[in-house]
Design an enzyme around this catalytic site. Structure first.
Site, PDB file in Angstrom:
ATOM      1  N   CYS A 135     -11.511 -14.160 -24.395  1.00  0.00           N
ATOM      2  CA  CYS A 135     -12.098 -14.646 -23.202  1.00  0.00           C
ATOM      3  C   CYS A 135     -13.548 -14.317 -23.122  1.00  0.00           C
ATOM      4  O   CYS A 135     -14.021 -13.992 -24.191  1.00  0.00           O
ATOM      5  CB  CYS A 135     -11.519 -14.154 -21.838  1.00  0.00           C
ATOM      6  N   CYS A 136     -14.272 -15.361 -22.584  1.00  0.00           N
ATOM      7  CA  CYS A 136     -15.759 -15.532 -22.543  1.00  0.00           C
ATOM      8  C   CYS A 136     -16.313 -15.799 -23.956  1.00  0.00           C
ATOM      9  O   CYS A 136     -15.915 -16.838 -24.302  1.00  0.00           O
ATOM     10  CB  CYS A 136     -16.337 -13.982 -22.048  1.00  0.00           C
ATOM     11  N   ILE A 137     -17.052 -15.049 -24.494  1.00  0.00           N
ATOM     12  CA  ILE A 137     -17.806 -15.409 -25.827  1.00  0.00           C
ATOM     13  C   ILE A 137     -16.780 -14.967 -26.974  1.00  0.00           C
ATOM     14  O   ILE A 137     -17.062 -15.450 -28.156  1.00  0.00           O
ATOM     15  CB  ILE A 137     -18.932 -14.439 -26.074  1.00  0.00           C
TER      16      ILE A 137
END
Length: 224
Positions: A135-137
């Site tokens: 998730c995210c980066i």
């Protein structure tokens, strides 16, 4: 018996480690799914330490494993000791530590180097056909290691809501297929068993980020 899921952290704090809310959400949702989390981090120095009030680097030195232990409440292992055979899935939360301590994405973008330990772990789960949640980066790790895979970091058009949308374009340059998804949605690459969601790549209320991570965790456990 519940699934055993490795959670790999990159420090403690959004600007130089793992994003704390994302990491906590992963652990809470794994608990709700009846899964057992095993937390790992590499025993290496952080790229740097950031004062989270000022947003500026300091002269301090910190260790990724020691800092990650804060989130794991001390129950953590050196990533070098991870054995994929006894585990059912892998999840890596976001935070700048992924781009600074697990890779050099923060300074080199698509030309980055992934830490050998991290790359080996990702490849081991992938080769064993065990699901990986990012998730995210953290989807950039898969973009670098698994060309042609399908991922999301949210949307690919930059705006106030999606301030990091250029990441999607960079991932496309690496040969990946980026799929636009809302913060509460996930994308599942069935072939590669990759489950991704945008989390704090989106300027969204924290409960929506929490819900999106919940869907990611649910899909990972379902695929395990």
């Amino acid at each position: 018996m519940g699934k055993r899921v490795a959670v790999v952290l990159a420090g403690c704090g959004v600007y130089d480690g793992s994003e704390i809310h994302e990491s906590s959400a992963v652990l809470v949702h794994l608990s709700r799914e009846g899964a057992e989390a095993e937390v790992y981090a590499p025993d290496v120095d952080q790229m740097h330490v950031v004062d989270h009030m000022k947003g500026q680097p300091t002269q301090e030195k910190r260790n990724v494993l020691v800092e990650s232990a804060r989130i794991a409440r001390g129950n953590i292992k050196d990533l070098a000791k991870l054995d994929v055979k006894g585990l059912d899935a892998l999840i890596i939360p976001g935070g700048f530590g992924v781009a600074k301590n697990l890779s050099t994405w923060a300074t080199q973008g698509k030309n980055c180097i992934i830490s050998k330990e991290v790359e080996d772990v990702l490849k081991a789960f992938h080769a064993a056909k065990k699901p990986i949640g990012l998730c995210c980066i953290s989807p950039v790790l898969a973009a670098k290691i698994f060309p042609g895979c399908e991922l999301t970091v949210g949307h690919d058009t930059e705006c106030e809501k999606w301030p990091y949308a250029k990441t999607a374009e960079t991932m496309k340059e690496l040969g990946c297929k980026h799929v636009n998804k809302h913060v509460t949605e996930v994308h599942v690459d069935v072939k590669n068993k990759l489950v991704t969601t945008s989390a704090f790549m989106c300027n969204a209320p924290i409960h929506e980020i929490y819900d999106g991570i919940g869907k990611m965790v649910g899909e990972v456990v379902r695929l395990a």
